[in-house]
Motif scaffolding. Structure first.
Motif, short mmCIF file in Angstrom:
data_model
loop_
_atom_site.label_atom_id
_atom_site.label_comp_id
_atom_site.label_asym_id
_atom_site.label_seq_id
_atom_site.Cartn_x
_atom_site.Cartn_y
_atom_site.Cartn_z
N ILE A 1 0.78 -1.31 0.03
CA ILE A 1 0.00 -0.02 -0.15
C ILE A 1 1.01 1.27 0.09
N ARG A 2 1.79 1.30 0.82
CA ARG A 2 2.85 2.61 0.96
C ARG A 2 3.54 2.69 -0.32
N ASN A 3 3.98 1.70 -1.09
CA ASN A 3 4.65 1.73 -2.49
C ASN A 3 3.65 2.08 -3.54
N LEU A 4 2.66 1.53 -3.43
CA LEU A 4 1.77 1.88 -4.59
C LEU A 4 1.32 3.34 -4.61
N SER A 5 1.03 3.94 -3.36
CA SER A 5 0.56 5.13 -3.14
C SER A 5 1.81 6.10 -3.27
N SER A 6 3.08 5.73 -3.10
CA SER A 6 4.05 6.86 -3.26
C SER A 6 4.52 6.82 -4.83
N PHE A 7 3.85 5.73 -5.69
CA PHE A 7 4.25 6.31 -7.09
C PHE A 7 2.86 6.34 -7.95
N THR A 8 1.56 6.53 -7.35
CA THR A 8 0.34 6.90 -8.10
C THR A 8 -0.65 7.38 -7.20
N GLY A 9 -1.22 8.21 -7.81
CA GLY A 9 -2.27 8.99 -6.98
C GLY A 9 -3.61 8.62 -7.50
N ALA A 10 -3.48 7.25 -8.44
CA ALA A 10 -4.72 7.04 -9.22
C ALA A 10 -5.91 6.73 -8.29
N PRO A 11 -5.86 6.14 -7.14
CA PRO A 11 -6.96 5.78 -6.48
C PRO A 11 -7.88 7.18 -6.05
N LEU A 12 -7.16 8.30 -6.10
CA LEU A 12 -7.71 9.69 -6.04
C LEU A 12 -8.57 9.97 -7.14
N TYR A 13 -8.56 9.25 -8.30
CA TYR A 13 -9.50 9.77 -9.22
C TYR A 13 -10.60 8.77 -9.21
N ILE A 14 -10.81 7.76 -8.55
CA ILE A 14 -11.95 7.04 -8.62
C ILE A 14 -13.30 7.71 -8.56
N SER A 15 -13.56 8.69 -7.77
CA SER A 15 -14.92 9.25 -7.66
C SER A 15 -15.24 10.16 -8.82
N THR A 16 -14.08 10.55 -9.51
CA THR A 16 -14.34 11.56 -10.91
C THR A 16 -14.88 10.34 -11.73
N ILE A 17 -14.29 9.30 -11.78
CA ILE A 17 -14.66 8.14 -12.88
C ILE A 17 -15.91 7.96 -12.50
N LEU A 18 -16.37 7.34 -11.10
CA LEU A 18 -17.50 7.08 -10.93
C LEU A 18 -18.63 8.23 -11.31
N GLY A 19 -18.27 9.40 -10.93
CA GLY A 19 -19.23 10.58 -11.09
C GLY A 19 -19.65 10.69 -12.63
N ILE A 20 -18.52 10.35 -13.32
CA ILE A 20 -18.81 10.50 -14.84
C ILE A 20 -19.57 9.32 -15.33
N ALA A 21 -19.47 8.25 -14.76
CA ALA A 21 -20.37 6.70 -15.14
C ALA A 21 -21.69 7.31 -14.78
N VAL A 22 -22.01 7.73 -13.19
CA VAL A 22 -23.43 7.90 -13.05
C VAL A 22 -24.07 9.09 -13.83
N ILE A 23 -23.26 10.14 -13.89
CA ILE A 23 -24.12 11.18 -14.88
C ILE A 23 -24.40 10.86 -16.17
N LEU A 24 -23.51 9.95 -16.96
CA LEU A 24 -23.82 9.34 -18.25
C LEU A 24 -24.97 8.47 -18.21
N THR A 25 -25.18 7.46 -17.23
CA THR A 25 -26.15 6.67 -17.14
C THR A 25 -27.47 7.39 -17.01
N SER A 26 -27.50 8.43 -16.08
CA SER A 26 -28.66 9.01 -15.68
C SER A 26 -29.11 9.99 -17.06
N LEU A 27 -28.19 10.43 -17.73
CA LEU A 27 -28.59 11.15 -19.01
C LEU A 27 -29.32 10.32 -19.89
N VAL A 28 -28.56 9.06 -20.07
CA VAL A 28 -29.23 8.10 -21.05
C VAL A 28 -30.62 7.58 -20.57
N LEU A 29 -30.73 7.41 -19.40
CA LEU A 29 -31.90 6.96 -18.96
C LEU A 29 -32.91 8.12 -18.85
N MET A 30 -32.65 9.34 -18.68
CA MET A 30 -33.50 10.54 -19.06
C MET A 30 -33.89 10.67 -20.33
#
Ligand code: UDP
Ligand code: MG
Length: 314
Positions: free
Chosen positions: A213-242
């Protein structure tokens, strides 16, 4: 002169044998050397054995850490203490075959500044450990763009590379990847992982998990982008449903109220994502890694080549 850094934690059975084997290989290959055993806060008689190794061979030195800081801390303490023109890091249990060191040294003499030891076979490992470790290195590799397949801490570094690594200001280090991150001219030597000479493995599952965990987080901030990716997925899904719902398509239990709630949820995730983006920027900044490391410069007026630290080279 070659400095050999040997991190050692509860290795009382190995020290004297390892000192003798490595010294034997280096004397046989006519390489001037010093051995630096780093006692990483051992609870057994490792330090007494390191003192004994010095009595037997004055080229064998010791550094004793005040407590167990982990292998990374021990490696860095050894690198700081080294006085050689190049430095080899090797495990104390002879799983990294010392017979490979002369080959590494020869590559260094021929101009390589980093000689990476890579495992051609990983020895006897259980399947779960192997798959988890492959997944871990795959993730680091995709984040850092450094080839991490079968890498190990067994490597030989030129003094300038050692200085470059030691100059990195971050506290959480991952030696295995940093030797690739700093750059410089690199060569690879393959070796087969040997059976442990004496004693048993020093890493517990908790230590290994913490390390990953220490070494992964010292080489990548990728987990911090999870909410951005989830957010885009939820917005796109709700727009399609709408759109589907506005076109009169029956969506079962999805009514307009749920779709609007999904849109709001997606929006909140996006806002979180923006916050995380800035956190990841702050995270990169507080590591204070240098923007670049100079390997050599060409001085046009004097027509000379300089090493990164300013000294003239041939
Ligand atoms: N080691 C260390 N500090 C620790 C754990 C391990 O200096 O907290 C040293 C250990 O003495 C050995 C090397 O790191 O020289 C590799 O450890 P081990 O053989 O237990 O790990 P493995 O070979 O299974 O990766
Ligand atoms: Mg080992």
């Amino acid at each position: 002169m070659l400095s050999v850094v040997i991190p050692s934690y509860n290795e009382e059975e190995n020290i004297l044998n390892t000192a003798e084997v490595i010294a034997g290989v280096l004397v046989g290959a006519k390489i001037d050397y010093e051995l630096i055993f780093v006692d990483d806060g051992s609870k057994d008689s490792t330090w007494d054995k390191i003192e004994k190794a010095h009595e037997i061979n004055f080229k064998s030195r010791g550094v004793r850490l005040s407590r167990n800081f982990g292998k990374e801390g021990a490696i860095f303490a050894g690198l700081e203490a080294s006085t050689g023109d190049c430095c080899c890091v090797i495990d104390c249990d002879l799983q990294h075959p010392p017979q490979v060191i002369p080959k590494m040294y020869e590559l260094w003499q021929n101009g390589a500044e980093v000689v990476e030891g890579k495992k051609s076979s990983r020895g006897h490992e259980n399947k779960l450990y192997r798959s988890l470790s492959q997944m871990f290195y795959g993730l680091i590799q995709s984040a850092s763009k450094i080839d991490m397949a079968n890498t190990s801490d067994f490597k030989l570094l030129d003094k300038r590379v050692v200085d470059a690594i030691l100059s990195l200001p971050e506290r959480i280090t991952f030696f295995r990847a940093l030797s690739g991150w700093v750059g410089f001219k690199s060569e690879t030597v393959y070796y087969e992982v040997q059976e442990r000479a004496y004693g048993s493995r020093k890493w517990t599952v908790k230590m290994l998990l913490g390390y990953a965990i220490r070494n992964l987080s010292s080489f990548t901030g990728a987990p911090l982008y999870i909410s951005t990716i989830l957010g885009i997925a939820v917005i796109l899904t709700s727009l399609v449903l709408m759109i589907l719902s506005l076109c009169g398509v029956s969506l079962g239990s999805f009514n307009m109220g749920i779709i609007v709630l999904m849109l709001i949820g997606g929006g909140i995730l996006e806002c979180l994502g923006i916050g995380c983006y800035y956190i990841s920027r702050i995270y990169e900044e507080i590591k204070h890694r240098p923007r670049y490391i100079v390997s050599k410069t060409i001085d046009t007026d004097k027509n000379t080549i300089h090493n990164g630290n300013g000294e003239q080279c041939d």
